[in-house]
Motif scaffolding. Structure first.
Motif, PDB file in Angstrom:
ATOM      1  N   LEU A  13       9.428   9.616  -7.085  1.00 30.86           N
ATOM      2  CA  LEU A  13      10.379   9.986  -6.028  1.00 30.86           C
ATOM      3  C   LEU A  13      11.753  10.311  -6.618  1.00 30.86           C
ATOM      4  O   LEU A  13      12.368  11.329  -6.259  1.00 30.86           O
ATOM      5  N   THR A 314       4.663   5.056  -0.975  1.00 37.34           N
ATOM      6  CA  THR A 314       5.661   6.133  -0.929  1.00 37.34           C
ATOM      7  C   THR A 314       6.613   5.927   0.246  1.00 37.34           C
ATOM      8  O   THR A 314       7.829   6.111   0.121  1.00 37.34           O
ATOM      9  N   SER A 318      10.597   5.286  -0.290  1.00 33.01           N
ATOM     10  CA  SER A 318      11.430   6.344   0.289  1.00 33.01           C
ATOM     11  C   SER A 318      12.395   5.767   1.318  1.00 33.01           C
ATOM     12  O   SER A 318      13.591   6.093   1.328  1.00 33.01           O
TER      13      SER A 318
END
Length: 460
Positions: A13, A314, A318
């Motif tokens: 990321l 994720t 995030s």
């Protein structure tokens, strides 16, 4: 092509977000330069730029159809190792991009006067907005092929070339803005029209540079003329994911237009102050949004590869990274709003309105981070309808209450700002609950697709 189904999720990321963040920070600088020079022309010019700039939400709505649909489908194809499908999707996206660009130019030049007149009653403000739009429309049209190529690359895990191209184009814009707006070195000051022309030239430069890179360097996906025939199945897949995401931005366009309509009775200073404050807010959001924009490609490839635990991971990283950045921005906007907006207008009333807007609206910064993150995960799962539902909830609540308030004798600008902040907080809750439901439906726990993991599981 970069495989995002292996390695540390936070590292992936960050590696994807940093180039986008750099590009967005430079884009923020461009916004500030543009605001500074237009702000020197007076509150009418600033209000006109703000009204016309709101049309970008409509362009974002249309480009988002391509952006989200292309990134999601190509990332899924890359996760499945299906290069043929990735190329088919990319070429259909480029075909749609060219058609949409043509439509925008035609509708823009014919419809701009009516749009501006519907949200402002000040003739000078309308004239300034029209001048800006007429010169910026070519740049708006070129956004479509630019977005299609950028989305294709992002779906394959590639973001640095796009960042470099955007950086160079924004530098061009920053250089051109004082020359065209204020007449530096030429003594020919175009005013607000110069801001539109500078933006169009910079977008053209970005498209040209990205196409040169793409033709020479990219191998996994490429332009194939034999695939530029309408493929209804692929277009349905693109629109099925992209249309709801575009609908979100269309609702935001309508939401912003509603605010301008609601506050027009407070005069050009109010519209200029809101325009300045909202542009500063959007600029502040850009670095945090880079994290959220990286999530769809990472989660999308893992979803295509059926690595469902990595999709959940994720979301966690995030959300954590995005909301942490938003927390810092909240403190800055609450403590020193006048510093953020003070240099962009010489009108004390405009500065006061913009600063008050920022100090109140920062309530919704962290909830906005949640909304951005959830939206990115909806895209990666290939179902963007929940994002549309949450945005519709926000806009509906705001519209009903705001219209009611506008008919009250003690109606004030701050009521609009507080209502806007509260509606985003509600949207964040709705988005999170809908994402939990999507995870339950689409990410079965205990599913293992990794051969190495299967062997470990069996041995245990």
């Amino acid at each position: 092509m970069k495989d995002l189904t292996q390695g540390s999720i936070p590292k992936l990321l960050i590696n994807m977000a940093v180039p986008m963040m750099i590009g967005m920070l430079i884009q923020t600088l461009y916004f500030l330069v543009d605001l500074y020079f237009v702000g020197q022309l007076g509150d009418t010019a600033l209000a006109g730029l703000s009204l016309a700039g709101n049309a970008m939400f409509l362009i974002f709505a249309l480009t988002q159809i391509l952006n989200v649909g292309t990134t999601a489908l190509i990332s899924h194809a890359v996760g499945r190792k299906d290069e043929a499908d990735a190329n088919a999707v990319f070429n259909q996206s480029m075909l749609l991009a060219c058609l949409m660009a043509l439509v925008v130019v035609v509708i823009g030049y014919f419809g701009a006067p009516s749009y501006l007149a519907s949200i402002s009653s000040d003739a000078a403000t309308i004239a300034a907005g029209r001048d800006y739009l007429y010169w910026f429309l070519p740049g708006m049209a070129l956004q479509f092929p630019l977005v299609a190529v950028s989305a294709g690359l992002r779906g394959t895990g590639i973001v640095k070339p796009t960042m470099l191209v955007q950086t160079l184009s924004i530098i061009v814009n920053i250089i051109l803005s004082p020359i065209l707006i204020a007449g530096w070195g030429t003594s020919v000051a175009m005013g607000v029209a110069g801001a539109g022309l500078a933006s169009s030239i910079s977008v053209f430069a970005a498209v040209l540079l990205l196409c040169v890179y793409f033709v020479k360097a990219e191998k996994y996906i490429s332009l194939k003329p034999n695939l530029w025939r309408f493929d209804t199945q692929i277009i349905k897949r693109l629109l099925g994911i992209g249309l709801p995401a575009g609908g979100e931005f269309f609702l935001m366009f309508a939401y912003m237009a509603l605010i301008y309509w609601l506050i027009q009775h407070f005069g050009p200073d109010a519209q200029a102050g809101f325009g300045l404050g909202s542009r500063i807010m959007q600029s502040l959001f850009l670095p945090a949004m880079a994290i959220a924009f990286a999530a769809p490609a990472v989660a999308g490839q893992n979803f295509g590869a059926k690595r469902f635990d990595r999709v959940r991971e994720t979301f966690f990283w995030s959300a954590l990274l995005t909301c942490s950045l938003m927390a810092v921005l909240t403190l800055v906007s609450f403590l020193i709003p006048s510093v953020l907006v003070g240099g962009f207008s010489g009108d004390p009333e405009v500065v006061l309105i913009a600063a008050t807007f920022l100090q109140i609206i920062c309530i919704n910064f962290i909830p906005s981070g949640v909304v951005f993150t959830c939206s990115g995960l909806f895209q990666s799962l290939g179902n963007t309808l929940p994002g549309l539902y949450s945005t519709a909830t926000r806009v509906l609540i705001f519209t009903v209450v705001a219209v009611w308030l506008s008919h009250q004798p003690d109606f004030t600008l701050t009521q609009v700002w507080y209502l806007s902040a509260i509606s985003v907080c509600i949207q964040a809750v709705v988005s999170f609950l809908l994402l939990k439901r999507e995870f339950k439906l689409r990410l079965p726990r205990g599913y293992v697709d990794d051969p190495v993991a299967v062997k470990l599981e069996v041995s245990q």
